[in-house]
Design a protein around this motif. Sequence first.
Motif, PDB file in Angstrom:
ATOM      1  N   ALA A 263      40.292  39.661  41.319  1.00 31.56           N
ATOM      2  CA  ALA A 263      39.621  38.490  41.983  1.00 31.56           C
ATOM      3  C   ALA A 263      38.319  38.965  42.819  1.00 31.56           C
ATOM      4  O   ALA A 263      37.724  38.331  43.114  1.00 31.56           O
ATOM      5  CB  ALA A 263      40.720  37.757  42.885  1.00 31.56           C
ATOM      6  N   VAL A 325      40.866  35.639  48.334  1.00 33.25           N
ATOM      7  CA  VAL A 325      40.822  35.865  46.875  1.00 33.25           C
ATOM      8  C   VAL A 325      42.253  36.909  46.323  1.00 33.25           C
ATOM      9  O   VAL A 325      41.751  38.117  46.807  1.00 33.25           O
ATOM     10  CB  VAL A 325      39.618  35.938  46.324  1.00 33.25           C
ATOM     11  CG1 VAL A 325      38.934  34.736  46.530  1.00 33.25           C
ATOM     12  CG2 VAL A 325      39.062  37.384  46.769  1.00 33.25           C
ATOM     13  N   ASP A 442      37.264  32.302  42.314  1.00 40.26           N
ATOM     14  CA  ASP A 442      36.850  33.379  42.955  1.00 40.26           C
ATOM     15  C   ASP A 442      35.464  33.653  42.966  1.00 40.26           C
ATOM     16  O   ASP A 442      34.885  34.035  43.953  1.00 40.26           O
ATOM     17  CB  ASP A 442      37.705  34.427  42.456  1.00 40.26           C
ATOM     18  CG  ASP A 442      39.128  34.368  42.368  1.00 40.26           C
ATOM     19  OD1 ASP A 442      39.546  33.862  43.497  1.00 40.26           O
ATOM     20  OD2 ASP A 442      39.836  35.025  41.298  1.00 40.26           O
TER      21      ASP A 442
END
Length: 519
Positions: A263, A325, A442
Amino acid sequence: MKIFSKEQIYEGDALTAKKQNISSTDLMERAGIQIFNWLHMRMHGAQVPIHIFCGIGNNGGDGLVIARHLITHGYNVKTYIVNYSTSRSKDFLINYDRIKNTTKDWPILLNEESELPQIEERDIIVDAIFGIGLNRPVANWVVNIFDHFRATKAFVLSVDIPSGLQTDAVPTSPNNVVNAGYTLSFQSPKLVFFLPETAKYTVQWEVLDIGIDPEFLYTTPTEADLIGKNEVLTIYKPREKYSHKGTFGHALIIGGSYGKIGAINLAGRGALSAGAGKVTAFTPKCGYIPLQGAFPELMLITDKDEEKLTEINFDIDANVIAFGVGAGTDNASIDAFEAFLKTNKKPLVIDADGINMLAKRESLLKLLPERQTILTPHPKELERLIGTWKDDFDKLQKTKAFSKNHKCIVVIKGANTITVAEDKLYVNVTGNPGLATAGTGDVLTGMIAGMIAQGYDLLSATVFAIYLHGKSADLLVDELGYQSFIATHVVEGIPLAYLDLFKKPEQPQVEEEDDGEQD
Protein backbone atom coordinates in the motif's frame (compact mmCIF):
# COMPACT_ATOMS: atom_id res chain seq x y z
CA MET A 1 -20.10 22.71 -15.11
CA LYS A 2 -22.72 23.66 -12.56
CA ILE A 3 -25.44 21.24 -11.50
CA PHE A 4 -28.50 23.36 -10.81
CA SER A 5 -31.25 22.34 -8.43
CA LYS A 6 -34.87 22.04 -9.54
CA GLU A 7 -35.70 25.35 -7.90
CA GLN A 8 -32.78 27.10 -9.61
CA ILE A 9 -33.85 25.73 -13.00
CA TYR A 10 -37.31 27.23 -12.56
CA GLU A 11 -35.73 30.50 -11.46
CA GLY A 12 -33.43 30.52 -14.50
CA ASP A 13 -36.33 29.84 -16.89
CA ALA A 14 -38.38 32.70 -15.46
CA LEU A 15 -35.46 35.14 -15.44
CA THR A 16 -34.54 34.23 -19.02
CA ALA A 17 -38.10 34.81 -20.26
CA LYS A 18 -38.15 38.21 -18.54
CA LYS A 19 -34.69 39.43 -19.62
CA GLN A 20 -35.01 38.15 -23.20
CA ASN A 21 -38.59 39.40 -23.48
CA ILE A 22 -39.95 36.02 -24.53
CA SER A 23 -42.81 33.90 -23.22
CA SER A 24 -42.44 30.57 -21.44
CA THR A 25 -44.01 29.05 -24.56
CA ASP A 26 -41.17 30.51 -26.65
CA LEU A 27 -38.66 28.97 -24.27
CA MET A 28 -40.45 25.62 -24.55
CA GLU A 29 -40.29 25.89 -28.33
CA ARG A 30 -36.56 26.54 -28.10
CA ALA A 31 -36.05 23.47 -25.91
CA GLY A 32 -38.14 21.21 -28.13
CA ILE A 33 -36.33 22.37 -31.26
CA GLN A 34 -32.99 21.51 -29.68
CA ILE A 35 -34.10 17.92 -29.14
CA PHE A 36 -35.60 17.77 -32.63
CA ASN A 37 -32.28 18.99 -34.05
CA TRP A 38 -30.43 16.31 -32.04
CA LEU A 39 -32.67 13.60 -33.51
CA HIS A 40 -32.71 15.04 -37.02
CA MET A 41 -28.90 15.17 -37.21
CA ARG A 42 -28.74 11.47 -36.37
CA MET A 43 -31.70 10.13 -38.32
CA HIS A 44 -31.42 12.10 -41.56
CA GLY A 45 -35.05 11.43 -42.43
CA ALA A 46 -35.03 7.68 -41.69
CA GLN A 47 -38.56 6.29 -41.49
CA VAL A 48 -38.12 4.39 -38.25
CA PRO A 49 -41.38 4.67 -36.26
CA ILE A 50 -41.01 7.25 -33.47
CA HIS A 51 -43.47 6.98 -30.57
CA ILE A 52 -43.65 10.16 -28.49
CA PHE A 53 -45.32 9.83 -25.09
CA CYS A 54 -46.29 13.19 -23.61
CA GLY A 55 -47.53 14.05 -20.16
CA ILE A 56 -49.90 16.94 -19.58
CA GLY A 57 -47.37 19.30 -17.96
CA ASN A 58 -44.44 21.23 -19.36
CA ASN A 59 -42.41 18.09 -20.09
CA GLY A 60 -45.32 16.89 -22.19
CA GLY A 61 -45.37 20.28 -23.90
CA ASP A 62 -41.71 19.75 -24.84
CA GLY A 63 -42.70 16.40 -26.31
CA LEU A 64 -45.43 18.01 -28.42
CA VAL A 65 -42.95 20.53 -29.82
CA ILE A 66 -40.60 17.67 -30.76
CA ALA A 67 -43.45 15.72 -32.38
CA ARG A 68 -44.63 18.73 -34.39
CA HIS A 69 -41.21 19.42 -35.87
CA LEU A 70 -40.59 15.75 -36.65
CA ILE A 71 -43.96 15.58 -38.42
CA THR A 72 -43.32 18.69 -40.50
CA HIS A 73 -39.99 17.18 -41.57
CA GLY A 74 -41.64 14.01 -42.82
CA TYR A 75 -40.82 11.56 -40.03
CA ASN A 76 -43.02 8.59 -39.11
CA VAL A 77 -44.43 9.84 -35.79
CA LYS A 78 -47.09 8.61 -33.40
CA THR A 79 -47.94 10.92 -30.51
CA TYR A 80 -49.65 9.87 -27.29
CA ILE A 81 -50.99 11.90 -24.37
CA VAL A 82 -50.64 10.13 -21.02
CA ASN A 83 -53.73 11.56 -19.32
CA TYR A 84 -52.71 11.13 -15.68
CA SER A 85 -54.50 14.24 -14.36
CA THR A 86 -57.35 16.62 -15.13
CA SER A 87 -55.09 19.68 -14.93
CA ARG A 88 -52.88 20.83 -17.80
CA SER A 89 -50.14 23.40 -17.98
CA LYS A 90 -50.76 26.49 -20.11
CA ASP A 91 -47.83 25.78 -22.41
CA PHE A 92 -48.93 22.18 -22.88
CA LEU A 93 -52.37 23.35 -24.07
CA ILE A 94 -50.84 25.87 -26.47
CA ASN A 95 -48.65 23.20 -28.05
CA TYR A 96 -51.52 20.71 -28.09
CA ASP A 97 -53.48 23.14 -30.27
CA ARG A 98 -50.44 23.71 -32.47
CA ILE A 99 -49.91 20.04 -33.21
CA LYS A 100 -53.62 19.56 -33.99
CA ASN A 101 -53.24 22.33 -36.56
CA THR A 102 -50.17 20.61 -38.02
CA THR A 103 -51.44 17.11 -38.73
CA LYS A 104 -54.63 15.15 -39.17
CA ASP A 105 -53.14 12.40 -36.99
CA TRP A 106 -54.01 13.95 -33.66
CA PRO A 107 -52.32 12.70 -30.49
CA ILE A 108 -53.87 9.55 -29.05
CA LEU A 109 -55.22 9.95 -25.53
CA LEU A 110 -54.13 7.20 -23.12
CA ASN A 111 -56.17 6.58 -19.99
CA GLU A 112 -56.14 3.85 -17.38
CA GLU A 113 -58.39 1.65 -19.56
CA SER A 114 -56.51 2.28 -22.83
CA GLU A 115 -54.82 -0.49 -24.76
CA LEU A 116 -51.12 0.22 -25.07
CA PRO A 117 -49.76 0.71 -28.60
CA GLN A 118 -47.71 -1.91 -30.36
CA ILE A 119 -44.04 -0.95 -30.46
CA GLU A 120 -41.31 -2.96 -32.16
CA GLU A 121 -37.77 -3.34 -30.92
CA ARG A 122 -36.45 -1.35 -33.89
CA ASP A 123 -38.70 1.63 -33.05
CA ILE A 124 -37.78 4.74 -31.05
CA ILE A 125 -39.61 5.89 -27.93
CA VAL A 126 -39.40 9.52 -26.82
CA ASP A 127 -40.28 9.78 -23.14
CA ALA A 128 -41.77 13.20 -22.29
CA ILE A 129 -44.26 12.13 -19.62
CA PHE A 130 -42.85 13.62 -16.40
CA GLY A 131 -40.20 16.28 -15.91
CA ILE A 132 -38.28 17.66 -12.94
CA GLY A 133 -41.46 18.87 -11.25
CA LEU A 134 -42.60 15.37 -10.29
CA ASN A 135 -43.07 15.20 -6.51
CA ARG A 136 -45.56 12.38 -6.00
CA PRO A 137 -45.81 8.63 -6.63
CA VAL A 138 -46.56 7.57 -10.20
CA ALA A 139 -49.98 5.96 -10.72
CA ASN A 140 -49.89 2.20 -11.27
CA TRP A 141 -51.39 2.40 -14.73
CA VAL A 142 -48.64 4.84 -15.79
CA VAL A 143 -46.05 2.45 -14.34
CA ASN A 144 -47.56 -0.15 -16.67
CA ILE A 145 -46.59 2.13 -19.57
CA PHE A 146 -43.01 2.19 -18.27
CA ASP A 147 -43.10 -1.62 -18.09
CA HIS A 148 -44.38 -1.66 -21.67
CA PHE A 149 -41.37 0.41 -22.75
CA ARG A 150 -39.03 -2.12 -21.15
CA ALA A 151 -40.85 -5.09 -22.68
CA THR A 152 -40.52 -3.71 -26.21
CA LYS A 153 -36.71 -3.36 -25.86
CA ALA A 154 -36.97 -0.27 -28.08
CA PHE A 155 -34.49 2.58 -27.69
CA VAL A 156 -35.82 5.16 -25.20
CA LEU A 157 -34.85 8.84 -25.35
CA SER A 158 -35.94 10.80 -22.27
CA VAL A 159 -36.60 14.54 -22.34
CA ASP A 160 -34.67 16.34 -19.56
CA ILE A 161 -34.97 13.48 -17.03
CA PRO A 162 -36.28 9.89 -17.18
CA SER A 163 -39.97 9.98 -16.29
CA GLY A 164 -40.70 8.96 -12.73
CA LEU A 165 -37.26 10.01 -11.47
CA GLN A 166 -37.34 12.90 -9.03
CA THR A 167 -34.42 15.30 -8.72
CA ASP A 168 -34.14 14.96 -4.95
CA ALA A 169 -35.37 11.49 -4.01
CA VAL A 170 -34.61 7.83 -4.65
CA PRO A 171 -37.46 5.87 -6.29
CA THR A 172 -39.39 3.52 -4.02
CA SER A 173 -39.32 0.89 -6.77
CA PRO A 174 -37.16 0.53 -9.90
CA ASN A 175 -40.30 -0.14 -11.94
CA ASN A 176 -41.55 3.39 -11.17
CA VAL A 177 -38.96 5.00 -13.46
CA VAL A 178 -38.38 4.85 -17.21
CA ASN A 179 -35.10 3.18 -18.18
CA ALA A 180 -33.64 5.59 -20.71
CA GLY A 181 -30.98 4.68 -23.22
CA TYR A 182 -30.23 8.39 -23.51
CA THR A 183 -31.37 11.51 -21.65
CA LEU A 184 -31.13 15.00 -23.16
CA SER A 185 -30.99 17.38 -20.22
CA PHE A 186 -31.73 21.07 -20.62
CA GLN A 187 -28.83 23.40 -19.79
CA SER A 188 -27.55 21.37 -16.82
CA PRO A 189 -27.22 17.71 -15.85
CA LYS A 190 -29.17 16.55 -12.81
CA LEU A 191 -27.46 15.34 -9.66
CA VAL A 192 -29.42 12.08 -9.86
CA PHE A 193 -27.45 11.18 -13.00
CA PHE A 194 -24.40 10.59 -10.77
CA LEU A 195 -25.67 8.78 -7.66
CA PRO A 196 -25.40 4.97 -7.40
CA GLU A 197 -29.11 4.42 -6.70
CA THR A 198 -30.38 6.71 -9.48
CA ALA A 199 -27.71 6.87 -12.20
CA LYS A 200 -28.84 3.48 -13.53
CA TYR A 201 -32.02 4.97 -15.02
CA THR A 202 -30.13 6.57 -17.91
CA VAL A 203 -27.32 4.83 -19.79
CA GLN A 204 -26.03 8.10 -21.24
CA TRP A 205 -26.87 11.77 -20.87
CA GLU A 206 -26.09 14.96 -22.73
CA VAL A 207 -26.72 18.62 -21.96
CA LEU A 208 -28.45 20.81 -24.53
CA ASP A 209 -28.02 24.58 -24.43
CA ILE A 210 -31.44 26.24 -24.59
CA GLY A 211 -30.17 29.78 -24.13
CA ILE A 212 -30.75 30.34 -20.42
CA ASP A 213 -29.57 33.81 -19.35
CA PRO A 214 -25.71 33.71 -19.28
CA GLU A 215 -25.42 35.98 -16.25
CA PHE A 216 -27.68 33.66 -14.27
CA LEU A 217 -25.61 30.64 -15.31
CA TYR A 218 -22.28 32.24 -14.43
CA THR A 219 -23.19 33.97 -11.17
CA THR A 220 -25.63 31.60 -9.48
CA PRO A 221 -23.88 29.44 -6.87
CA THR A 222 -24.88 25.77 -6.90
CA GLU A 223 -24.78 22.96 -4.38
CA ALA A 224 -22.89 20.77 -6.84
CA ASP A 225 -20.38 21.22 -9.66
CA LEU A 226 -19.37 18.68 -12.28
CA ILE A 227 -15.59 18.30 -12.61
CA GLY A 228 -14.31 17.51 -16.10
CA LYS A 229 -11.36 18.50 -18.27
CA ASN A 230 -12.40 22.14 -18.63
CA GLU A 231 -12.68 22.55 -14.87
CA VAL A 232 -9.29 21.00 -14.02
CA LEU A 233 -7.54 22.96 -16.76
CA THR A 234 -8.35 26.12 -14.79
CA ILE A 235 -6.63 24.53 -11.77
CA TYR A 236 -3.50 23.26 -13.53
CA LYS A 237 -0.22 25.01 -12.70
CA PRO A 238 2.35 24.95 -15.50
CA ARG A 239 5.98 24.36 -14.59
CA GLU A 240 8.67 26.96 -15.06
CA LYS A 241 11.93 26.19 -16.80
CA TYR A 242 14.19 26.91 -13.82
CA SER A 243 12.24 24.93 -11.23
CA HIS A 244 13.80 22.01 -9.33
CA LYS A 245 12.63 19.15 -7.10
CA GLY A 246 12.39 21.45 -4.11
CA THR A 247 9.96 23.63 -6.03
CA PHE A 248 7.40 20.84 -6.06
CA GLY A 249 7.45 19.95 -2.43
CA HIS A 250 7.97 16.98 -0.17
CA ALA A 251 5.23 14.47 0.66
CA LEU A 252 5.49 12.13 3.65
CA ILE A 253 3.44 8.93 3.61
CA ILE A 254 2.95 7.14 6.93
CA GLY A 255 1.54 3.65 7.06
CA GLY A 256 2.14 0.04 6.23
CA SER A 257 2.29 -3.02 8.45
CA TYR A 258 3.46 -6.59 8.11
CA GLY A 259 1.90 -7.95 4.91
CA LYS A 260 0.62 -4.53 3.76
CA ILE A 261 3.76 -2.72 2.65
CA GLY A 262 2.49 -2.72 -0.94
CA ALA A 263 0.00 0.00 0.00
CA ILE A 264 2.92 2.36 0.76
CA ASN A 265 4.54 1.46 -2.55
CA LEU A 266 1.36 2.35 -4.45
CA ALA A 267 0.72 5.58 -2.54
CA GLY A 268 4.34 6.68 -2.97
CA ARG A 269 4.25 6.03 -6.71
CA GLY A 270 0.99 7.93 -6.93
CA ALA A 271 2.51 10.94 -5.17
CA LEU A 272 5.61 11.04 -7.37
CA SER A 273 3.71 10.46 -10.59
CA ALA A 274 1.26 13.22 -9.67
CA GLY A 275 4.26 15.55 -9.52
CA ALA A 276 5.64 15.76 -5.98
CA GLY A 277 9.32 16.72 -5.96
CA LYS A 278 10.23 14.26 -3.21
CA VAL A 279 8.42 11.50 -1.34
CA THR A 280 9.43 9.88 1.94
CA ALA A 281 7.70 6.93 3.55
CA PHE A 282 7.52 6.14 7.27
CA THR A 283 6.84 2.44 7.86
CA PRO A 284 7.57 -0.39 10.27
CA LYS A 285 10.99 -1.98 9.81
CA CYS A 286 9.52 -4.77 7.69
CA GLY A 287 8.99 -2.23 4.92
CA TYR A 288 12.65 -1.25 4.58
CA ILE A 289 14.01 -3.97 2.28
CA PRO A 290 11.00 -4.38 -0.05
CA LEU A 291 10.56 -0.65 -0.54
CA GLN A 292 14.26 0.12 -0.98
CA GLY A 293 14.60 -2.70 -3.47
CA ALA A 294 11.45 -2.11 -5.49
CA PHE A 295 11.10 1.67 -5.36
CA PRO A 296 14.44 3.49 -5.76
CA GLU A 297 12.85 6.95 -6.01
CA LEU A 298 11.33 6.66 -2.52
CA MET A 299 13.16 7.78 0.63
CA LEU A 300 12.44 5.80 3.77
CA ILE A 301 12.27 6.16 7.55
CA THR A 302 11.26 3.26 9.77
CA ASP A 303 9.59 2.75 13.10
CA LYS A 304 11.53 0.88 15.78
CA ASP A 305 8.93 -1.93 15.62
CA GLU A 306 9.32 -4.63 13.00
CA GLU A 307 5.66 -5.20 12.11
CA LYS A 308 3.52 -2.16 12.99
CA LEU A 309 3.57 1.54 13.73
CA THR A 310 4.27 2.23 17.40
CA GLU A 311 6.06 5.57 17.53
CA ILE A 312 5.96 8.13 14.72
CA ASN A 313 9.16 10.18 14.85
CA PHE A 314 10.81 11.90 11.90
CA ASP A 315 13.04 14.90 11.35
CA ILE A 316 11.93 15.99 7.88
CA ASP A 317 9.88 19.07 7.10
CA ALA A 318 7.28 17.72 4.68
CA ASN A 319 4.69 19.93 2.98
CA VAL A 320 1.93 17.36 3.41
CA ILE A 321 1.44 14.06 5.24
CA ALA A 322 -0.66 11.12 4.06
CA PHE A 323 -1.57 8.64 6.77
CA GLY A 324 -3.19 5.25 7.03
CA VAL A 325 -2.62 3.12 3.95
CA GLY A 326 -1.92 -0.44 5.08
CA ALA A 327 -1.38 0.68 8.69
CA GLY A 328 -3.66 -1.80 10.45
CA THR A 329 -5.64 -0.85 13.56
CA ASP A 330 -3.55 -2.28 16.39
CA ASN A 331 -4.05 -0.32 19.63
CA ALA A 332 -0.36 0.58 19.67
CA SER A 333 -0.71 2.04 16.18
CA ILE A 334 -3.77 4.05 17.22
CA ASP A 335 -1.81 5.39 20.21
CA ALA A 336 1.00 6.40 17.87
CA PHE A 337 -1.49 8.11 15.57
CA GLU A 338 -2.98 10.03 18.49
CA ALA A 339 0.43 11.21 19.68
CA PHE A 340 1.27 12.28 16.12
CA LEU A 341 -2.01 14.24 15.73
CA LYS A 342 -1.38 16.18 18.94
CA THR A 343 1.77 17.74 17.50
CA ASN A 344 1.09 17.79 13.75
CA LYS A 345 0.54 21.13 12.01
CA LYS A 346 0.81 19.93 8.42
CA PRO A 347 -2.02 19.25 5.94
CA LEU A 348 -3.27 15.67 6.25
CA VAL A 349 -4.65 13.14 3.78
CA ILE A 350 -6.14 10.25 5.77
CA ASP A 351 -7.19 7.00 4.12
CA ALA A 352 -7.94 3.35 4.85
CA ASP A 353 -6.87 2.29 8.35
CA GLY A 354 -6.32 5.91 9.30
CA ILE A 355 -10.07 6.37 8.86
CA ASN A 356 -10.76 3.14 10.72
CA MET A 357 -8.68 4.46 13.61
CA LEU A 358 -10.77 7.63 13.70
CA ALA A 359 -13.93 5.53 13.77
CA LYS A 360 -12.61 3.29 16.59
CA ARG A 361 -11.43 6.22 18.71
CA GLU A 362 -13.71 9.15 17.92
CA SER A 363 -11.84 11.51 20.24
CA LEU A 364 -9.15 11.67 17.54
CA LEU A 365 -11.53 13.62 15.30
CA LYS A 366 -11.05 16.65 17.53
CA LEU A 367 -7.31 16.57 16.82
CA LEU A 368 -7.63 16.89 13.05
CA PRO A 369 -6.21 20.20 11.77
CA GLU A 370 -9.17 22.38 10.79
CA ARG A 371 -9.57 22.94 7.04
CA GLN A 372 -6.27 21.12 6.57
CA THR A 373 -7.60 17.54 6.49
CA ILE A 374 -8.86 15.33 3.66
CA LEU A 375 -10.53 11.98 4.36
CA THR A 376 -10.81 9.46 1.51
CA PRO A 377 -13.03 6.58 2.69
CA HIS A 378 -14.50 3.76 0.64
CA PRO A 379 -18.23 3.13 1.36
CA LYS A 380 -17.76 0.89 4.41
CA GLU A 381 -15.17 3.24 5.92
CA LEU A 382 -17.53 6.15 5.33
CA GLU A 383 -20.30 4.27 7.14
CA ARG A 384 -18.01 3.84 10.14
CA LEU A 385 -17.53 7.62 10.21
CA ILE A 386 -21.06 8.95 9.64
CA GLY A 387 -23.28 5.96 10.44
CA THR A 388 -25.72 4.17 8.17
CA TRP A 389 -27.86 6.01 5.64
CA LYS A 390 -31.23 5.22 4.15
CA ASP A 391 -30.38 6.31 0.60
CA ASP A 392 -27.88 8.31 -1.44
CA PHE A 393 -29.43 11.67 -0.57
CA ASP A 394 -29.29 10.85 3.13
CA LYS A 395 -25.65 9.83 2.67
CA LEU A 396 -24.84 13.19 1.09
CA GLN A 397 -26.59 15.11 3.86
CA LYS A 398 -24.78 13.17 6.59
CA THR A 399 -21.44 13.56 4.86
CA LYS A 400 -21.97 17.32 4.48
CA ALA A 401 -22.85 17.56 8.16
CA PHE A 402 -19.71 15.61 9.08
CA SER A 403 -17.56 17.80 6.84
CA LYS A 404 -18.97 20.99 8.39
CA ASN A 405 -18.70 19.70 11.94
CA HIS A 406 -15.07 18.63 11.60
CA LYS A 407 -14.07 21.29 9.07
CA CYS A 408 -12.58 18.75 6.68
CA ILE A 409 -12.95 17.54 3.10
CA VAL A 410 -14.51 14.10 2.63
CA VAL A 411 -14.15 12.10 -0.58
CA ILE A 412 -17.00 9.68 -1.29
CA LYS A 413 -15.29 7.18 -3.57
CA GLY A 414 -17.34 5.40 -6.21
CA ALA A 415 -18.36 5.34 -9.87
CA ASN A 416 -18.73 9.13 -9.79
CA THR A 417 -16.47 10.08 -6.90
CA ILE A 418 -17.92 13.05 -5.00
CA THR A 419 -15.78 15.47 -3.03
CA VAL A 420 -17.68 17.02 -0.13
CA ALA A 421 -16.39 20.34 1.18
CA GLU A 422 -18.89 21.34 3.85
CA ASP A 423 -22.04 22.36 1.89
CA LYS A 424 -20.50 21.99 -1.57
CA LEU A 425 -20.30 18.88 -3.76
CA TYR A 426 -17.81 18.28 -6.59
CA VAL A 427 -18.82 15.39 -8.85
CA ASN A 428 -16.09 13.72 -10.91
CA VAL A 429 -16.79 12.57 -14.48
CA THR A 430 -13.83 10.23 -15.06
CA GLY A 431 -13.29 6.61 -14.06
CA ASN A 432 -14.74 3.19 -14.83
CA PRO A 433 -15.27 -0.26 -13.22
CA GLY A 434 -11.63 -1.13 -13.78
CA LEU A 435 -10.87 0.92 -10.66
CA ALA A 436 -12.86 -1.52 -8.52
CA THR A 437 -9.74 -3.40 -7.46
CA ALA A 438 -7.43 -3.43 -4.45
CA GLY A 439 -4.90 -0.62 -4.17
CA THR A 440 -6.43 2.01 -6.43
CA GLY A 441 -7.47 4.00 -3.35
CA ASP A 442 -3.87 3.92 -2.08
CA VAL A 443 -2.73 5.42 -5.38
CA LEU A 444 -5.35 8.17 -5.07
CA THR A 445 -4.21 9.01 -1.53
CA GLY A 446 -0.68 9.44 -2.79
CA MET A 447 -1.81 11.50 -5.76
CA ILE A 448 -3.74 13.94 -3.56
CA ALA A 449 -0.70 14.30 -1.29
CA GLY A 450 1.50 14.80 -4.35
CA MET A 451 -0.72 17.62 -5.60
CA ILE A 452 -0.69 19.38 -2.22
CA ALA A 453 3.11 19.05 -2.06
CA GLN A 454 3.31 21.02 -5.32
CA GLY A 455 1.36 23.92 -3.85
CA TYR A 456 -2.23 23.20 -4.84
CA ASP A 457 -4.76 24.11 -2.17
CA LEU A 458 -6.48 21.15 -0.54
CA LEU A 459 -9.73 21.33 -2.50
CA SER A 460 -8.03 21.87 -5.87
CA ALA A 461 -5.58 19.06 -5.12
CA THR A 462 -8.42 16.70 -4.29
CA VAL A 463 -10.63 17.28 -7.32
CA PHE A 464 -7.63 17.43 -9.69
CA ALA A 465 -6.14 14.19 -8.39
CA ILE A 466 -9.50 12.42 -8.57
CA TYR A 467 -9.95 13.56 -12.17
CA LEU A 468 -6.47 12.35 -13.20
CA HIS A 469 -6.94 9.07 -11.30
CA GLY A 470 -10.14 8.29 -13.21
CA LYS A 471 -8.79 9.55 -16.53
CA SER A 472 -5.80 7.26 -16.19
CA ALA A 473 -8.17 4.29 -16.00
CA ASP A 474 -10.27 5.59 -18.89
CA LEU A 475 -7.25 5.90 -21.16
CA LEU A 476 -5.94 2.40 -20.43
CA VAL A 477 -9.07 0.30 -20.00
CA ASP A 478 -9.65 -0.21 -23.73
CA GLU A 479 -6.25 -1.89 -23.92
CA LEU A 480 -6.35 -3.76 -20.60
CA GLY A 481 -10.03 -4.48 -19.94
CA TYR A 482 -11.93 -4.01 -16.69
CA GLN A 483 -11.11 -7.39 -15.19
CA SER A 484 -7.34 -7.23 -15.73
CA PHE A 485 -6.90 -3.63 -14.64
CA ILE A 486 -4.85 -3.32 -11.40
CA ALA A 487 -3.70 -0.43 -9.23
CA THR A 488 -0.23 -0.31 -10.77
CA HIS A 489 -1.89 0.49 -14.09
CA VAL A 490 -3.36 3.66 -12.56
CA VAL A 491 0.17 4.87 -11.84
CA GLU A 492 1.26 4.00 -15.37
CA GLY A 493 -1.64 6.00 -16.79
CA ILE A 494 -1.08 9.22 -14.83
CA PRO A 495 1.37 10.63 -17.42
CA LEU A 496 -1.17 9.92 -20.15
CA ALA A 497 -3.88 11.67 -18.14
CA TYR A 498 -1.69 14.76 -17.82
CA LEU A 499 -0.92 14.76 -21.54
CA ASP A 500 -4.59 14.34 -22.37
CA LEU A 501 -5.37 17.65 -20.66
CA PHE A 502 -3.78 19.47 -23.61
CA LYS A 503 -4.82 17.15 -26.38
CA LYS A 504 -7.08 18.87 -28.85
CA PRO A 505 -10.31 17.06 -29.80
CA GLU A 506 -10.04 15.23 -33.08
CA GLN A 507 -11.88 17.00 -35.87
CA PRO A 508 -14.20 14.83 -37.97
CA GLN A 509 -12.85 14.31 -41.45
CA VAL A 510 -15.11 15.44 -44.25
CA GLU A 511 -14.78 13.45 -47.42
CA GLU A 512 -14.57 15.53 -50.57
CA GLU A 513 -17.15 14.77 -53.22
CA ASP A 514 -15.87 13.24 -56.45
CA ASP A 515 -16.46 15.81 -59.20
CA GLY A 516 -15.85 13.17 -61.88
CA GLU A 517 -12.64 14.78 -63.17
CA GLN A 518 -9.43 12.85 -63.44
CA ASP A 519 -5.99 14.20 -62.67
